[in-house]
Scaffold this active site. Structure first.
Site, PDB file in Angstrom:
ATOM      1  N   GLU A  35     -64.200   7.185   7.797  1.00 53.65           N
ATOM      2  CA  GLU A  35     -64.841   8.375   6.470  1.00 53.65           C
ATOM      3  C   GLU A  35     -65.978   7.789   6.093  1.00 53.65           C
ATOM      4  OE1 GLU A  35     -62.324  10.497   5.236  1.00 53.65           O
ATOM      5  OE2 GLU A  35     -61.152  10.197   5.826  1.00 53.65           O
ATOM      6  N   GLU A  64     -65.510  12.582   0.232  1.00 55.51           N
ATOM      7  CA  GLU A  64     -64.910  11.997   1.597  1.00 55.51           C
ATOM      8  C   GLU A  64     -65.411  10.458   0.543  1.00 55.51           C
ATOM      9  OE1 GLU A  64     -63.890  12.364   4.465  1.00 55.51           O
ATOM     10  OE2 GLU A  64     -64.512  14.609   4.808  1.00 55.51           O
ATOM     11  N   HIS A  67     -62.840   9.334  -0.302  1.00 57.35           N
ATOM     12  CA  HIS A  67     -61.630   9.024   0.251  1.00 57.35           C
ATOM     13  C   HIS A  67     -61.616   7.589   0.834  1.00 57.35           C
ATOM     14  CE1 HIS A  67     -60.769  13.782   2.045  1.00 57.35           C
ATOM     15  NE2 HIS A  67     -60.680  13.532   0.473  1.00 57.35           N
ATOM     16  N   GLU A 135     -63.653  16.131  11.531  1.00 59.70           N
ATOM     17  CA  GLU A 135     -63.045  16.410  10.600  1.00 59.70           C
ATOM     18  C   GLU A 135     -61.582  16.278  11.666  1.00 59.70           C
ATOM     19  OE1 GLU A 135     -62.667  16.767   7.315  1.00 59.70           O
ATOM     20  OE2 GLU A 135     -64.726  16.168   7.190  1.00 59.70           O
ATOM     21  N   GLU A 165     -58.606  16.341   5.588  1.00 68.05           N
ATOM     22  CA  GLU A 165     -59.374  17.039   6.982  1.00 68.05           C
ATOM     23  C   GLU A 165     -59.254  17.983   7.858  1.00 68.05           C
ATOM     24  OE1 GLU A 165     -61.065  14.540   7.531  1.00 68.05           O
ATOM     25  OE2 GLU A 165     -60.474  12.869   6.387  1.00 68.05           O
ATOM     26  N   HIS A 168     -60.882  20.393   5.326  1.00 65.53           N
ATOM     27  CA  HIS A 168     -62.626  20.255   5.205  1.00 65.53           C
ATOM     28  C   HIS A 168     -63.088  21.133   6.918  1.00 65.53           C
ATOM     29  CE1 HIS A 168     -62.757  16.227   2.901  1.00 65.53           C
ATOM     30  NE2 HIS A 168     -62.582  17.626   2.220  1.00 65.53           N
TER      31      HIS A 168
END
Length: 189
Positions: A35, A64, A67, A135, A165, A168
């Site tokens: 991350e 991110e 995360h 990702e 993910e 993204h």
């Protein structure tokens, strides 16, 4: 630029102390496809990307960091009641000797984070393909972490991260198409 909301993006629950699982999760904290690397990669790339997709890189880069905070919380909860012997048995003895219970940016093997993990070519389409790959690698790692965990509560949070993910990756794929379309338009000056 940011407003910090004092809560996690998604709740993190842990059923039991598990330093071994915490060690594996360190891959997403300080690993090449973790991350931190993702957040810094996207927030750096936005300075040279066309205006049409700057917001996307800012949004995902910011997420991110959220995360990263979730992973840190997971590692903390998995190790907070561990004894030094349990940490040694889990392969975290070196970490404990150097940092006690504090998180440090390194991967599951203990290799420190490095800026070499961040790729930026300067070509917007090439950079976005790098982002898609990042990702997808993170998604795969989350799946492998889920496969190794028998903690249903923790797996719920890991599934959330895995799904983000995927989102993204799809958003970056859309951005590639936007930039390709723009690149292929006939320019008249």
């Amino acid at each position: 630029m940011w407003v910090y909301e004092k809560k996690l993006q998604y709740p993190v629950k842990v059923s039991t102390c598990n330093p071994t699982l915490a060690k594996y999760l360190m891959e997403q904290y300080g690993g090449a496809d973790g991350e931190l690397a993702a957040a810094l990669r996207y927030l750096n790339q936005r300075y040279t990307i066309p205006d049409k997709v700057i917001g996307l890189l800012t949004d995902i880069g910011t997420e991110e960091f959220a995360h990263l905070e979730m992973i840190a919380t997971m590692v903390y909860k998995l190790t907070k009641d561990a004894t030094p012997q349990q940490l040694r048995d889990a392969g975290l003895g070196d970490h404990y000797a150097n940092h006690d219970g504090v998180l440090f940016y390194h991967n599951a093997a203990g290799v420190p984070w490095t800026a070499a993990y961040i790729q930026a070519k300067g070509d917007p389409i090439a950079d976005l393909y790098e982002d898609i790959a990042a990702e997808e690698k993170a998604r795969a790692t989350y799946q492998w972490l889920i496969d190794m965990s028998d903690d249903a509560d923790l797996n719920d949070s890991l599934r959330f991260l895995r799904e983000r993910e995927i989102v993204h990756s799809m958003r970056f794929r859309e951005a590639v198409e936007i930039l390709k379309e723009d690149r292929d338009q006939k320019k008249v000056f």
